[in-house]
Design an enzyme around this catalytic site. Sequence first.
Site, PDB file in Angstrom:
ATOM      1  N   ARG A  43      71.771 -12.881   6.240  1.00 36.19           N
ATOM      2  CA  ARG A  43      72.450 -12.422   5.030  1.00 36.19           C
ATOM      3  C   ARG A  43      72.151 -13.308   3.828  1.00 36.19           C
ATOM      4  O   ARG A  43      72.167 -12.865   2.680  1.00 36.19           O
ATOM      5  CB  ARG A  43      73.965 -12.383   5.266  1.00 36.19           C
ATOM      6  CG  ARG A  43      74.748 -11.795   4.085  1.00 36.19           C
ATOM      7  CD  ARG A  43      76.248 -11.805   4.327  1.00 36.19           C
ATOM      8  NE  ARG A  43      76.765 -13.151   4.413  1.00 36.19           N
ATOM      9  CZ  ARG A  43      77.465 -13.639   5.425  1.00 36.19           C
ATOM     10  NH1 ARG A  43      77.748 -12.867   6.469  1.00 36.19           N
ATOM     11  NH2 ARG A  43      77.911 -14.881   5.426  1.00 36.19           N
ATOM     12  N   TYR A  96      72.307   8.362 -15.916  1.00 35.50           N
ATOM     13  CA  TYR A  96      73.714   8.744 -15.806  1.00 35.50           C
ATOM     14  C   TYR A  96      74.416   8.019 -14.659  1.00 35.50           C
ATOM     15  O   TYR A  96      75.537   7.542 -14.808  1.00 35.50           O
ATOM     16  CB  TYR A  96      73.795  10.250 -15.611  1.00 35.50           C
ATOM     17  CG  TYR A  96      75.188  10.807 -15.449  1.00 35.50           C
ATOM     18  CD1 TYR A  96      75.999  10.999 -16.562  1.00 35.50           C
ATOM     19  CD2 TYR A  96      75.687  11.162 -14.207  1.00 35.50           C
ATOM     20  CE1 TYR A  96      77.275  11.529 -16.438  1.00 35.50           C
ATOM     21  CE2 TYR A  96      76.954  11.695 -14.068  1.00 35.50           C
ATOM     22  CZ  TYR A  96      77.744  11.872 -15.179  1.00 35.50           C
ATOM     23  OH  TYR A  96      79.000  12.392 -15.050  1.00 35.50           O
ATOM     24  N   ASP A 168      65.666  -2.157 -17.950  1.00 38.63           N
ATOM     25  CA  ASP A 168      65.444  -1.359 -16.746  1.00 38.63           C
ATOM     26  C   ASP A 168      64.105  -0.656 -16.913  1.00 38.63           C
ATOM     27  O   ASP A 168      63.981   0.285 -17.700  1.00 38.63           O
ATOM     28  CB  ASP A 168      66.578  -0.352 -16.564  1.00 38.63           C
ATOM     29  CG  ASP A 168      66.452   0.471 -15.278  1.00 38.63           C
ATOM     30  OD1 ASP A 168      65.350   0.496 -14.701  1.00 38.63           O
ATOM     31  OD2 ASP A 168      67.453   1.095 -14.886  1.00 38.63           O
ATOM     32  N   LYS A 193      61.939   3.724  -6.114  1.00 36.69           N
ATOM     33  CA  LYS A 193      61.167   4.742  -6.804  1.00 36.69           C
ATOM     34  C   LYS A 193      59.666   4.432  -6.730  1.00 36.69           C
ATOM     35  O   LYS A 193      59.093   4.424  -5.642  1.00 36.69           O
ATOM     36  CB  LYS A 193      61.668   4.868  -8.244  1.00 36.69           C
ATOM     37  CG  LYS A 193      63.185   4.931  -8.394  1.00 36.69           C
ATOM     38  CD  LYS A 193      63.821   6.087  -7.658  1.00 36.69           C
ATOM     39  CE  LYS A 193      65.253   6.373  -8.068  1.00 36.69           C
ATOM     40  NZ  LYS A 193      66.230   5.298  -7.858  1.00 36.69           N
TER      41      LYS A 193
END
Length: 668
Positions: A43, A96, A168, A193
Site C-alpha cells: 500500500r 463534468y 489536466d 484513457k
Amino acid sequence: MKIDTLLAGLDGVSDGAGGLVPPLRLSVTHAPQPGGPSRGYARSGPEGETLLETILARLDGAATALAFASGASAAQAALTLVPPGREILLEAEGYYEFRGILTRAAAARGLSLRLVEMTDLETVAALLSSGRTGMVWAEFPGNPLWQVPDLRRLSTLAHSAGALLLVDATAATPHHIHPLTLGADVVLHSATKFLNGHGDVLAGALALADPAARKTLAQHRTDTGTILPPFSEWLLLRGLRTFVLRMERASATAARLAVWLADRGLTVHYPGLPDHPQHALACAQYANGFGPMLSFRMGSAARADAVVAAVRIFRPATSLGSPESLIERRAATEGPGTRCPADLIRLSIGLEAAEDLIGDLQAALDTTNRKGQPGMITILDGGMGHELERSGAPFRQPEWSALALMEAPETVRAAHARFVAAGATVITTNSYALVPFHIGQARFDTDAERLASLAGQLAREAADAGSGVQVAGSLPPVFGSYRPDLFRADQAAALLAPLVAGLAPHVDLWLAETQSSLEEAEAAAEAVAGTGKPIWLSFTLRDGDEATDEPCLRSGQPVADAARLALRLGASAMLFNCSMPEVMQGALDAARAVLGDRIPLGVYANAFTSQDEDGGANEVVSAVREDLTTSAYTAMAEGWAAGGATIIGGCCGIGTEHIHAVAGALRG
C-alpha cells in the site's frame, strides 16, 4: 533519446533474467533484501519512483511523477497541495464528472471551488486578485467543447497571486502538449484513457515541476490506499509501448473527420480547424497535431440521438482513448445539471481506418436526414402571441407579446409549459417583440437586455421542467417584420447586441426568425458568431397574391440564394416561417436542391391570410384562418416531413392543440 524509442523498449527494461518484458510482482509484503531498496507493504509503494513513474516523468518533462489507482484518485491527491481555507478556480466548461468529484472532495478538505472559463483571462485575473486562490485548475483542451486556454498566461497570473497551476492534459496527452514547459506546476492524467489506450485499466498520474511535492502526495496515496495495483501498472507499461503510434493515427483521423464534418455544414468543435475560436493559440501550444477528440452539433437532441443510434462502427459508449472509436450525446451521459449543449455529439477517435469511420458517420447522417424517418422530427412550439392573447395574458399593440413579459411574466412561462406538454422539443424565447417598433426606443435602450434575459430565463425554466427540451433564442427582424426595405446594416448590430447578451446564458441555440432578406439573416448570424451556439436561419416567403413561380423571400431574393447563404454562414438548420402553409413545400424543394442533406430543413407556418410587403406582421392583431383546423395543419405537416423537413412547428395563430396533433402524428 526520443520518446518513441524510450517507450518502445521501456527504457531498456529487463526482468532480471534476460526477458524484455517487465516482471509482474504481485506480492503484498516483502522481506528485507540486503543492499536493496526496501519495498515494505504494497500500500505504501517503493521508496522511490517505479519504472512506470520514471517513464511518466520523462514523458511530461517533470521532476518526478506519481501513479494512482485512477484519474479521480490522482485529482483528489492534488488537492492536498492546497492549504485549507483557500479557493480553487476550476474550468467551468470542463469534464463534468470531475466537477462533482472535486466539489465533494474540496468541501471535505475545507476548500471552496469557483467555476470560471479559463479562456476568459480578465475574469481569471479578477478572481485571483482576492488573494484567496490556492490553485488554478485548467483543462487542455476543455472537455467536451475543446476550448484552448493560454497556459503561459494562466501560469503567470496564478503565480503572481501565489497560486499553483494544475493542468489536466488527459485529452491532449504528452504527445501534443507539455504544460510544465509553459509554467504549470502539476500535470494531471487519467491514464485510463490514451496513455494506456486499451480500455482495460483504471489509472491516474500526477507529474510535478517541484520534486518536493512528492512527499505530500505519496503520503496521501498511502493513507487513502490509492496506489496503482501491480497488474494495472504492468498493463499500463504495455500500453505505453505503442502510445506514440496510437496518438499519431488517432489524431490524424480526428483531423480528417473534423474537416469532413465541417464541410457538411455542421458546427464542429476541434482546435485544428481554422474557425475554432482559439485556433491561433492552439497552433502556438500544440505539437504533433491537435488530438483525437472532437465534437459536433446536430441542431437538436433528437437528431443527435438518431445519429448515435444509427452508427455501426463507432461504439455508443462514454470514455475516451480506447482502440475503438466512441460516440455519445454528451448531455445525455452527464444528465441533470449538465452545461453541455443538448445537441452535441462527442467523438473519441480510435484506430480504425479513417475511411470506415467517415463512411459510418455518412450513413448515420443520411439515415437521420431521410425523408419521413419516424421519430427523427424535431417539434417546435407554436405562436406565442396568440397563445398569450387567448389565455387572457396582457396583450395589445404596439407591445404585442412583450406586454405579458413586462407585466405578467408567469403567463409567458405557463404558455411555454403548455407547448412542452403538447409535445414541443424546442421552445422559442418570447423575445420577438423586444424591438423599438414594439416597445419604443426609450424602453429598448434601457430595458432590452434585461427583458431578453427574463425571456430566456422563463423559457429555460419551462424547458428544464420537461425532458430533453431545448431553448431557441428568438432573434427578430429588428426593423420590422416583412419589411426588408427598412433594414439598415449599419444599425443592426447595435439592436441585436442587447438581445444576444440577455438571451445567451439561457439558450441552447439561436433562431433568427422571419428573416425577409439575406442581409437580415447575415446580420443575425454575425451577432451570435462569438457565442459558440448553433444558429438556425428561418426565412419568411412571399405568399398569397405575392407568391411567385420561383420561391422567394419577401425581399424577392430566391430561396436558392438563401440556402447558399445558410451554407456559407455555417447555419445548423434552415427553416421557413411566418408564411402561409401553401408556399412551404416549394421552398423546401428549392432549398433541398441546393443543400441536399447537408443542413436540416424546417417549417413553421402561420395561420394568417396573406400579408403583403407593404404591411407588416404584428402591426395589428391579425385574423386567423378558420380552415386551418388541427387536422388540416397536421396533414400539411405530414406532407412537409415527407418532403424533407425534419424540424416542424407553428408560427402565428398555431396553438398548442395544433402542436399536440403534429407531435402525435410525426413522433408517435
